[in-house]
Design a protein around this motif. Structure first.
Motif, PDB file in Angstrom:
ATOM      1  N   ARG A 110      -6.457  -2.511   6.436  1.00  0.00           N
ATOM      2  CA  ARG A 110      -5.472  -2.149   5.430  1.00  0.00           C
ATOM      3  C   ARG A 110      -5.147  -0.662   5.553  1.00  0.00           C
ATOM      4  O   ARG A 110      -5.814   0.067   6.267  1.00  0.00           O
ATOM      5  CB  ARG A 110      -5.981  -2.460   4.027  1.00  0.00           C
ATOM      6  N   HIS A 111      -4.109  -0.251   4.818  1.00  0.00           N
ATOM      7  CA  HIS A 111      -3.756   1.164   4.756  1.00  0.00           C
ATOM      8  C   HIS A 111      -3.197   1.448   3.364  1.00  0.00           C
ATOM      9  O   HIS A 111      -2.911   0.529   2.592  1.00  0.00           O
ATOM     10  CB  HIS A 111      -2.736   1.546   5.840  1.00  0.00           C
ATOM     11  N   ARG A 145       0.813  -1.211   0.000  1.00  0.00           N
ATOM     12  CA  ARG A 145       0.000   0.000   0.000  1.00  0.00           C
ATOM     13  C   ARG A 145       0.851   1.267   0.000  1.00  0.00           C
ATOM     14  O   ARG A 145       0.334   2.344   0.122  1.00  0.00           O
ATOM     15  CB  ARG A 145      -0.910   0.023   1.234  1.00  0.00           C
ATOM     16  N   GLU A 146       2.157   1.115  -0.087  1.00  0.00           N
ATOM     17  CA  GLU A 146       3.028   2.274  -0.102  1.00  0.00           C
ATOM     18  C   GLU A 146       3.528   2.499  -1.531  1.00  0.00           C
ATOM     19  O   GLU A 146       4.049   1.581  -2.156  1.00  0.00           O
ATOM     20  CB  GLU A 146       4.224   2.080   0.831  1.00  0.00           C
ATOM     21  N   GLN A 163       0.801   1.005  11.853  1.00  0.00           N
ATOM     22  CA  GLN A 163      -0.643   0.821  11.656  1.00  0.00           C
ATOM     23  C   GLN A 163      -1.229   0.012  12.801  1.00  0.00           C
ATOM     24  O   GLN A 163      -2.269   0.364  13.358  1.00  0.00           O
ATOM     25  CB  GLN A 163      -0.920   0.111  10.329  1.00  0.00           C
ATOM     26  N   GLU A 164      -0.561  -1.080  13.156  1.00  0.00           N
ATOM     27  CA  GLU A 164      -1.048  -1.937  14.239  1.00  0.00           C
ATOM     28  C   GLU A 164      -1.068  -1.199  15.572  1.00  0.00           C
ATOM     29  O   GLU A 164      -2.034  -1.287  16.333  1.00  0.00           O
ATOM     30  CB  GLU A 164      -0.191  -3.198  14.325  1.00  0.00           C
ATOM     31  N   LEU A 190       5.881   0.788   8.792  1.00  0.00           N
ATOM     32  CA  LEU A 190       4.524   1.312   8.608  1.00  0.00           C
ATOM     33  C   LEU A 190       3.469   0.299   9.033  1.00  0.00           C
ATOM     34  O   LEU A 190       2.448   0.664   9.617  1.00  0.00           O
ATOM     35  CB  LEU A 190       4.291   1.723   7.154  1.00  0.00           C
ATOM     36  N   THR A 191       3.719  -0.955   8.725  1.00  0.00           N
ATOM     37  CA  THR A 191       2.789  -2.001   9.144  1.00  0.00           C
ATOM     38  C   THR A 191       2.704  -2.045  10.664  1.00  0.00           C
ATOM     39  O   THR A 191       1.606  -2.126  11.237  1.00  0.00           O
ATOM     40  CB  THR A 191       3.230  -3.367   8.583  1.00  0.00           C
ATOM     41  N   ALA A 196      -7.942  -2.468  12.235  1.00  0.00           N
ATOM     42  CA  ALA A 196      -7.554  -2.034  10.885  1.00  0.00           C
ATOM     43  C   ALA A 196      -7.446  -3.230   9.954  1.00  0.00           C
ATOM     44  O   ALA A 196      -6.989  -4.300  10.346  1.00  0.00           O
ATOM     45  CB  ALA A 196      -6.208  -1.305  10.946  1.00  0.00           C
ATOM     46  N   ALA A 228      -3.840   1.589  15.497  1.00  0.00           N
ATOM     47  CA  ALA A 228      -5.168   0.980  15.612  1.00  0.00           C
ATOM     48  C   ALA A 228      -5.415   0.489  17.038  1.00  0.00           C
ATOM     49  O   ALA A 228      -6.485   0.725  17.616  1.00  0.00           O
ATOM     50  CB  ALA A 228      -5.299  -0.162  14.611  1.00  0.00           C
TER      51      ALA A 228
END
Length: 159
Positions: free
Chosen positions: A128-129, A92-93, A115-116, A111-112, A126, A119
């Motif tokens: 996805r991003h 997603r980047e 995100q975790e 980033l993953t 979450a 969230a």
């Protein structure tokens, strides 16, 4: 390996006709590792001797996206791009060159993890991003191109 059989099955399940044109469009997308525009798909079809109109390409791409086999991207170029989802992690980047339009996919474990963590801290689940960073690729920089900062102006100062 061709994934057209999955698209064929989707069309049949939806009660839609399986046509040679739809299959040809799907093959172009499935055989590319790039984010393709409608014009690039049309050009590839033309090189293969296929005569397919843009309306058919657009409709087929909508079906491919709805089927979950292809993802649609809007990188702010005034048109959309399409990429199949086979044999890859869902990256997603994207680094997008505003000069030449090159799109580079990058994966970031940081980033993953972020995100975790984000969230979790908001008690959010979450799924996805997506991150898009716009600027100049290495080739455009090497060619001497520079970023043009236009920015926002104050409407009062413009008077």
């Amino acid at each position: 390996m061709s994934f057209v059989h999955l698209f064929r099955r989707y069309l049949r399940d939806q009660g839609l006709p399986v046509t040679q044109q739809r299959e040809a469009i799907a093959e172009v997308v499935f055989n590319s590792s790039e984010h393709l525009s409608v014009e690039e798909i049309e050009e590839q079809l033309r090189r293969q001797g296929e005569r397919t109109g843009k309306a058919t390409i657009y409709r087929t791409l909508e079906m491919l996206v709805r089927s979950g086999l292809v993802e649609e991207y809007d990188f702010g170029e005034g048109f959309k791009r399409y990429k199949h989802l086979f044999g890859q992690t869902l990256v997603r980047e994207h680094l997008i060159c505003t000069e030449c339009g090159k799109v580079q996919e990058v994966e970031s474990e940081e980033l993953t993890q972020f995100q975790e963590q984000l969230a979790e801290s908001h008690r959010f689940q979450a799924s996805r991003h997506r991150l898009e960073i716009y600027g100049l690729c290495a080739e455009c920089q090497a060619a001497g191109r520079t970023l043009q900062w236009e920015g926002l102006t104050c409407p009062i100062e413009a008077l």
